[in-house]
Design a protein around this motif. Structure first.
Motif, PDB file in Angstrom:
ATOM      1  N   ASP A  22      89.764 -30.029 -15.656  1.00  0.00           N
ATOM      2  CA  ASP A  22      90.436 -29.015 -16.461  1.00  0.00           C
ATOM      3  C   ASP A  22      91.834 -28.727 -15.919  1.00  0.00           C
ATOM      4  OD1 ASP A  22      91.234 -26.946 -18.042  1.00  0.00           O
ATOM      5  OD2 ASP A  22      89.610 -25.580 -17.492  1.00  0.00           O
ATOM      6  N   TYR A  59      93.900 -26.675 -16.958  1.00  0.00           N
ATOM      7  CA  TYR A  59      94.261 -25.270 -17.130  1.00  0.00           C
ATOM      8  C   TYR A  59      93.757 -24.393 -15.982  1.00  0.00           C
ATOM      9  CZ  TYR A  59      95.684 -26.652 -21.768  1.00  0.00           C
ATOM     10  OH  TYR A  59      96.319 -27.281 -22.807  1.00  0.00           O
ATOM     11  N   SER A  60      92.739 -24.850 -15.262  1.00  0.00           N
ATOM     12  CA  SER A  60      92.209 -24.050 -14.158  1.00  0.00           C
ATOM     13  C   SER A  60      92.485 -24.661 -12.794  1.00  0.00           C
ATOM     14  CB  SER A  60      90.693 -23.865 -14.322  1.00  0.00           C
ATOM     15  OG  SER A  60      90.025 -25.110 -14.291  1.00  0.00           O
ATOM     16  N   SER A  61      92.966 -25.906 -12.747  1.00  0.00           N
ATOM     17  CA  SER A  61      93.159 -26.563 -11.455  1.00  0.00           C
ATOM     18  C   SER A  61      94.479 -26.190 -10.790  1.00  0.00           C
ATOM     19  CB  SER A  61      93.074 -28.087 -11.611  1.00  0.00           C
ATOM     20  OG  SER A  61      94.100 -28.569 -12.460  1.00  0.00           O
ATOM     21  N   ARG A  85     100.294 -30.511 -17.618  1.00  0.00           N
ATOM     22  CA  ARG A  85      99.595 -29.932 -16.466  1.00  0.00           C
ATOM     23  C   ARG A  85      98.783 -30.994 -15.734  1.00  0.00           C
ATOM     24  NH1 ARG A  85      97.414 -23.872 -18.077  1.00  0.00           N
ATOM     25  NH2 ARG A  85      99.084 -23.351 -19.522  1.00  0.00           N
ATOM     26  N   ASP A 132      97.216 -23.095  -9.769  1.00  0.00           N
ATOM     27  CA  ASP A 132      97.307 -21.654  -9.534  1.00  0.00           C
ATOM     28  C   ASP A 132      98.376 -21.066 -10.464  1.00  0.00           C
ATOM     29  OD1 ASP A 132      97.692 -19.052  -8.577  1.00  0.00           O
ATOM     30  OD2 ASP A 132      97.307 -19.639  -6.503  1.00  0.00           O
ATOM     31  N   PRO A 133      98.000 -20.162 -11.374  1.00  0.00           N
ATOM     32  CA  PRO A 133      98.987 -19.611 -12.317  1.00  0.00           C
ATOM     33  C   PRO A 133     100.052 -18.762 -11.644  1.00  0.00           C
ATOM     34  CG  PRO A 133      96.913 -18.423 -12.472  1.00  0.00           C
ATOM     35  CD  PRO A 133      96.650 -19.610 -11.588  1.00  0.00           C
ATOM     36  N   ARG A 178     101.764 -22.052 -17.067  1.00  0.00           N
ATOM     37  CA  ARG A 178     101.461 -21.560 -18.417  1.00  0.00           C
ATOM     38  C   ARG A 178     102.456 -22.049 -19.452  1.00  0.00           C
ATOM     39  NH1 ARG A 178     103.640 -17.014 -15.855  1.00  0.00           N
ATOM     40  NH2 ARG A 178     105.550 -16.201 -16.841  1.00  0.00           N
TER      41      ARG A 178
END
Length: 261
Positions: free
Chosen positions: A83, A85-87, A143, A89-90, A136
Motif C-alpha cells: 500500500d 498510501y500507508s507505507s 508514491r 510517513d505523511p 499526500r
C-alpha cells in the motif's frame, strides 16, 4: 549481489501456522516470483525476512548468515510494501522519507544526502523537485516510486516487493512493473517478487514458487511452470490470470515524463 535463502521456515501465530516449513532460494541477481492467493502466507514470509514477524522454526540466510544475527545496517535486504498510501510517513516530505532510509554515516552532510535523494528520484523517473512535497500531493503510482527510491536508499542487494502493484490503478501498474524490471537489471539486484497474479510474475521472474496455505506446492523455472503446471492449484492460478502479460501492461513503453503516475 547476494543470495537470500529460506531454510525450513515456519511462522506461527498461537495455534495457527501461517508459513509451514518453507524452503526456497533467491539466487544472486535473479528474480523469484512468489505467487499464491490472499492468505497463502506470502506476505508473512516477506515480513519474516526483514524482521517484522518472528520465525518459529528454520532460518533465513543472507549469503549463508542468519539475517537475525546481522546488525540492521548489514542485512542489505529492503522491502517495498503493497500500500503506497500507508507505507510513507505523511508528516515527512518525500526527501525526508528517502533520507531516513540512508545508512548512517554513508553521506557527509545534508547536502550530500540531498544530492543522493535527487539521484534516486531520477532513478525512479521522478522530478527531483518533488523531494520537498508531502506524500499526500502525489498519486498512488508516484508514491510507489517513492517507496522504491526509499528502499534503494538503503543500498540493498536483495529487494522484497510485496504486491506492489495491486493497490494501483490498472493504467499505471504496467509502468511500475517496467520500472522494477529495469532497476533490477541495471542494479543487478536479487529480488523476491510477491504477487497473486501469475501474469505479473511471468513478466518479471526467472523462477516461480507457488505457495498455498503456507506450503510450497510447486516451483521451477518460469516458462517450465507456466507451460506445464503440475499442481492443480497452479493450474487454477494460471486459468485466472490474463492470457498475456500485455493485457495487464498495455502500452507502457511510452515516455514516462508524459504519464501521470
Amino acid at each position: 549481489m547476494s543470495e537470500l535463502e529460506f531454510a525450513g521456515v515456519s511462522v506461527r501465530y498461537g495455534g495457527f501456522t501461517a508459513v509451514d516449513e518453507v524452503s526456497l532460494t533467491v539466487p544472486e541477481g535473479e528474480v523469484v516470483g512468489l505467487v499464491g492467493e490472499s492468505g497463502s502466507g506470502k506476505s508473512t514470509l516477506a515480513q519474516a525476512a526483514v524482521g517484522l514477524v518472528p520465525v518459529s522454526d528454520g532460518r533465513i540466510l543472507l549469503d549463508g548468515t542468519d539475517v537475525h544475527r546481522l546488525r540492521p545496517r548489514d542485512r542489505r535486504v529492503q522491502m517495498v510494501f503493497q500500500d503506497p498510501y500507508s507505507s510513507l510517513d505523511p508528516r515527512m516530505s518525500v526527501g525526508e522519507s528517502i533520507m531516513e532510509a540512508m545508512p548512517k554515516g554513508a553521506y557527509a552532510g545534508r547536502d550530500a544526502r540531498r544530492r543522493e535523494v535527487a539521484r534516486l528520484l531520477e532513478l525512479v523517473n521522478l522530478d527531483p523537485g518533488r523531494a520537498a512535497m508531502p506524500p499526500r500531493r502525489l498519486s498512488g503510482g508516484q508514491r510507489q516510486r517513492i517507496a522504491l527510491a526509499r528502499a534503494l536508499a538503503g543500498r540493498p542487494e536483495v529487494v522484497i516487493a510485496d504486491e506492489i502493484t495491486s493497490a494501483l490503478d490498472v493504467s499505471v501498474q504496467g509502468a511500475v512493473l517496467n520500472l522494477v524490471r529495469d532497476l533490477q537489471r541495471e542494479l543487478r539486484l536479487s529480488m523476491l517478487f510477491i504477487s497473486h497474479n501469475l501474469a505479473v510474475v511471468r513478466y518479471l521472474s526467472d523462477r516461480i514458487v507457488v505457495l498455498r496455505a503456507g506450503r510450497i506446492v510447486e516451483t521451477g523455472p518460469t516458462e517450465q511452470v507456466l507451460a506445464d503446471p503440475r499442481h492443480p492449484y497452479t493450474r487454477e492460478l494460471l486459468a485466472a490470470a490474463p492470457s498475456r502479460h500485455t493485457e495487464l501492461l498495455g502500452d507502457d513503453d511510452s515516455d514516462p515524463e508524459n504519464l501521470d503516475y
